[in-house]
Design a protein around this motif. Structure first.
Motif: not given
Length: 141
Positions: A85-86, A90-92, A97-98
């Protein structure tokens, strides 16, 4: 003219007039400041609500992506699945943002999110841990 016959009252009348003007000016300035502060508080509240809504939307997107990464259908997300996923931009972006440090590895993320210490994360564990992180803002500068 009153002060022609009683000149001692002239300074008193001038002082009284100045005090009245000062008092009215203070009241007007106080009303302007109070209205401005009220507007600022309302704007801050609106911005905070928008920020929270955006974070929840980002978290939901990330949750959907992570759930889709469950290759074996076990309902558990492993470090290998998070590592995949990393690689996704989009995940990065959502992690940025978080405020999750970009230097975190998949294992670091598992360690951070894993509540029960089994080295795997359920989608619910994932979501609850991220809400906890968002609430604490522990990685914000």
């Amino acid at each position: 003219a009153f002060w022609v016959h009683k000149p001692c009252f002239f300074p008193i009348v001038v002082l009284f007039s100045l005090i009245c003007v000062f008092g009215v000016t203070n009241v007007v300035i106080g009303m302007v400041v109070d209205n401005t502060l009220g507007s600022v508080r309302q704007l801050e509240r609106m911005l905070r609500e928008q920020e929270v809504a955006q974070r929840i939307q980002d978290l939901q997107r990330l949750h959907d992506i992570i759930a889709a990464l469950d290759d074996d259908g076990s309902g558990m997300i492993t470090a290998d699945e998070i590592r995949k996923g990393l690689q996704m931009p989009e995940v990065r972006e959502i992690m940025r943002k978080i405020h999750i440090p970009s230097s975190f590895t998949a294992q670091d993320i598992i360690t951070l999110l894993d509540d029960d210490g089994d080295n795997m994360v359920t989608p619910d564990e994932f979501l609850m841990s991220f809400f906890r992180l968002m609430d604490s803002d522990s990685f914000e500068e």
